[in-house]
Design a protein around this motif. Sequence first.
Motif, PDB file in Angstrom:
ATOM      1  N   LEU A  77       0.854  -1.177   0.000  1.00 16.74           N
ATOM      2  CA  LEU A  77       0.000   0.000   0.000  1.00 16.74           C
ATOM      3  C   LEU A  77       0.894   1.231   0.000  1.00 16.74           C
ATOM      4  CD1 LEU A  77      -2.899   1.171   0.282  1.00 16.74           C
ATOM      5  CD2 LEU A  77      -2.443   1.276   2.727  1.00 16.74           C
ATOM      6  N   LYS A  78       0.663   2.122  -0.946  1.00 10.76           N
ATOM      7  CA  LYS A  78       1.435   3.357  -1.024  1.00 10.76           C
ATOM      8  C   LYS A  78       0.501   4.522  -0.713  1.00 10.76           C
ATOM      9  CE  LYS A  78       4.790   1.717  -4.374  1.00 10.76           C
ATOM     10  NZ  LYS A  78       5.444   1.984  -5.664  1.00 10.76           N
ATOM     11  N   VAL A  79       1.008   5.445   0.082  1.00 12.99           N
ATOM     12  CA  VAL A  79       0.221   6.603   0.486  1.00 12.99           C
ATOM     13  C   VAL A  79       0.921   7.847  -0.048  1.00 12.99           C
ATOM     14  CG1 VAL A  79      -0.751   7.877   2.416  1.00 12.99           C
ATOM     15  CG2 VAL A  79      -0.513   5.396   2.577  1.00 12.99           C
ATOM     16  N   TYR A  80       0.200   8.616  -0.858  1.00 11.90           N
ATOM     17  CA  TYR A  80       0.712   9.851  -1.427  1.00 11.90           C
ATOM     18  C   TYR A  80      -0.054  11.022  -0.822  1.00 11.90           C
ATOM     19  CZ  TYR A  80       2.649   6.875  -5.135  1.00 11.90           C
ATOM     20  OH  TYR A  80       3.333   5.920  -5.840  1.00 11.90           O
ATOM     21  N   LYS A  81       0.659  12.153  -0.622  1.00 13.90           N
ATOM     22  CA  LYS A  81      -0.009  13.349  -0.116  1.00 13.90           C
ATOM     23  C   LYS A  81       0.378  14.529  -1.001  1.00 13.90           C
ATOM     24  CE  LYS A  81      -0.749  16.274   3.866  1.00 13.90           C
ATOM     25  NZ  LYS A  81      -0.478  16.511   5.288  1.00 13.90           N
ATOM     26  N   ASN A  82      -0.653  15.157  -1.569  1.00 15.37           N
ATOM     27  CA  ASN A  82      -0.442  16.336  -2.400  1.00 15.37           C
ATOM     28  C   ASN A  82      -0.139  17.513  -1.476  1.00 15.37           C
ATOM     29  OD1 ASN A  82      -0.799  18.681  -3.960  1.00 15.37           O
ATOM     30  ND2 ASN A  82      -2.195  17.629  -5.337  1.00 15.37           N
ATOM     31  N   PRO A  83       1.080  18.096  -1.569  1.00 16.20           N
ATOM     32  CA  PRO A  83       1.445  19.176  -0.657  1.00 16.20           C
ATOM     33  C   PRO A  83       0.636  20.461  -0.888  1.00 16.20           C
ATOM     34  CG  PRO A  83       3.186  18.824  -2.262  1.00 16.20           C
ATOM     35  CD  PRO A  83       2.161  17.750  -2.478  1.00 16.20           C
ATOM     36  N   LYS A 100      -3.386   9.238 -11.269  1.00 12.28           N
ATOM     37  CA  LYS A 100      -3.149   9.452 -12.698  1.00 12.28           C
ATOM     38  C   LYS A 100      -3.300  10.928 -13.063  1.00 12.28           C
ATOM     39  CE  LYS A 100      -4.224   5.444 -15.467  1.00 12.28           C
ATOM     40  NZ  LYS A 100      -5.225   4.849 -16.341  1.00 12.28           N
ATOM     41  N   ALA A 101      -4.361  11.546 -12.512  1.00 10.47           N
ATOM     42  CA  ALA A 101      -4.607  12.964 -12.796  1.00 10.47           C
ATOM     43  C   ALA A 101      -3.453  13.818 -12.269  1.00 10.47           C
ATOM     44  CB  ALA A 101      -5.925  13.408 -12.170  1.00 10.47           C
ATOM     45  N   THR A 110       7.505  14.230  -9.888  1.00 10.37           N
ATOM     46  CA  THR A 110       7.033  15.086  -8.806  1.00 10.37           C
ATOM     47  C   THR A 110       6.060  14.322  -7.920  1.00 10.37           C
ATOM     48  OG1 THR A 110       7.229  17.002 -10.259  1.00 10.37           O
ATOM     49  CG2 THR A 110       5.925  17.278  -8.264  1.00 10.37           C
ATOM     50  N   VAL A 111       5.105  13.642  -8.537  1.00  6.81           N
ATOM     51  CA  VAL A 111       4.110  12.887  -7.765  1.00  6.81           C
ATOM     52  C   VAL A 111       4.771  11.754  -6.996  1.00  6.81           C
ATOM     53  CG1 VAL A 111       2.047  11.453  -7.930  1.00  6.81           C
ATOM     54  CG2 VAL A 111       2.223  13.517  -9.303  1.00  6.81           C
ATOM     55  N   ASP A 112       5.771  11.090  -7.602  1.00  8.67           N
ATOM     56  CA  ASP A 112       6.483  10.021  -6.908  1.00  8.67           C
ATOM     57  C   ASP A 112       7.202  10.552  -5.662  1.00  8.67           C
ATOM     58  OD1 ASP A 112       5.593   8.133  -8.680  1.00  8.67           O
ATOM     59  OD2 ASP A 112       7.440   8.126  -9.891  1.00  8.67           O
TER      60      ASP A 112
END
Length: 119
Positions: A77-83, A100-101, A110-112
């Motif tokens: 499970l990977k958790v990403y947070k848009n700053p 994807k968006a 950048t998203v990675d």
Amino acid sequence: MSMLSRYFQLEQEIKTIRKKMQDLEESPQFQKEKEFLDKLRELMNEYDKSPGEIIAALAPDSSPEPSSSKTRRKRKLKVYKNPETGEIVETRGGNQKTLKAWKEQYGSETVDSWLIEEK
């Protein structure tokens, strides 16, 4: 629900479960199965055998074999947070709509870099 009412509710559930167990223990079928299990355990102790050895002796073809290629392991499970927005996305694959968006809008690298946790 107050703690006291929850306590009384659980107490009632315990009484109900105990009654069901008592009814089960009194049934002839249960008595028969319990007697069988007790005798089987005595026999296993007498001959110093484990349950696995008994299964292997009775059904040699049903020995559990590790499946090598039949099942895939679960992805992390990977958790990403848009700053910028503070929005959090949890995903097990890269095909998540919001992810994807973001990658289209900000770029993949950048998203990675927004990855905050990998379980």
